[in-house]
Design an enzyme around this catalytic site. Structure first.
Site: not given
Ligand code: IPE
Ligand code: IPE
Ligand code: MG
Length: 242
Positions: A38, A21, A24, A34, A132, A197, A26, A70, A68, A72
């Site tokens: 990724h 996590d 975005g 964003r 691994l 999550s 970062w 999707w 969830e 975004r």
């Molecule tokens: C959880 O991260 C899902 C992944 C890392 C793929 P999110 O950033 O989507 O989770 P929430 O929305 O903060 O709970």
């Molecule tokens: C995790 O990073 C990767 C995915 C969920 C695909 P995020 O995209 O959730 O990054 P933040 O939480 O918005 O910083």
């Molecule tokens: Mg996140």
């Protein structure tokens, strides 16, 4: 498995699950889009696979895209899917060298055909590798996984393949997407969020949790070792008395 690291004897978890996590945030901190986060995040998965393998970890299970996610923006979702395509494609060239086995958990029916094809190809190329096992959770949600498993158990019961009395914890585990792996010993979530999550709710029943404020693209071998040190400091009792 035990490993000596800078004079310490460390017990290395066999299976580490990671909620990667903070990609975005970062990127935002660096004034970048964003999807740049990724991209760096995907590169880091590759690096951490090698680091984990060097340390003696057998299974790494990473949460890359949730059921969830999707919700975004279309731009972000298609960006993530394109990064995934590149990432899976690049694996084809070095999967044998790295001895990785690549697997996917989650509902694959919503993934694009070419991505599903890549996943099948990678499995075919890597299934005999002994290194691994990297499992990527894609369109994964634990409640969705359990729902799909219950539906199959109900069908098999109705059609007489199993009797209701035979349904036990082991059987339920065998209907989950994760049937091929042991439960995680250690869960890591980066970027300071303290929630699951919808990740591996059944499988994490006895897992140790480690949370760090470091965002995923900055999570390196040193951070991984810190998490393993934390794991070694825990008193693992599994509900029994010591
Ligand atoms: C959880 O991260 C899902 C992944 C890392 C793929 P999110 O950033 O989507 O989770 P929430 O929305 O903060 O709970
Ligand atoms: C995790 O990073 C990767 C995915 C969920 C695909 P995020 O995209 O959730 O990054 P933040 O939480 O918005 O910083
Ligand atoms: Mg996140």
């Amino acid at each position: 498995m035990e490993k000596e690291l800078n004079g310490d004897i460390l017990n290395i978890p066999q299976h580490i699950a990671i909620i990667l996590d903070g990609n975005g945030r970062w990127a935002k901190k660096r004034g970048m889009p964003r999807n740049y986060g990724h991209m760096q995040g995907a590169k880091n998965v590759e690096q951490i696979c090698q680091d984990a393998y060097d340390l003696g970890v057998k299974y790494l299970t990473v949460y890359a895209f949730s059921t969830e996610n999707w919700k975004r923006s279309v731009e972000e979702v298609s960006g993530i899917m394109n990064i995934l395509r590149q990432y899976l494609n690049s694996f084809k060239t070095h999967i044998k060298r790295d001895k990785l086995t690549v697997r996917v958990i989650g509902d694959r029916t919503r993934l694009a055909d070419d991505i599903n094809q890549l996943i099948d190809e990678l499995w075919e190329l890597s299934k005999d590798n002994q290194g691994l096992t990297l499992t990527i959770a894609l369109n994964y949600g634990s409640r969705d996984e359990i729902t799909r498993a219950v539906r199959r158990i109900a069908t098999d019961t109705k059609e007489g393949r199993i009797s209701p009395d035979a349904i036990d914890e082991a059987m339920i585990s065998s209907y989950l997407d994760t049937e091929f792996m042991p439960d995680p010993d250690l869960l890591i979530r980066t970027s300071g969020e303290l929630r699951l999550s919808n990740y591996l709710l059944w499988q994490l029943a006895y897992t140790e949790f480690y949370f760090t404020d470091v965002c995923w693209p900055d999570f390196d071998k040193e951070e991984l070792i810190k998490a393993i040190h934390y794991f070694n400091g825990r008193d693992r009792r599994y509900g029994g008395v010591k």
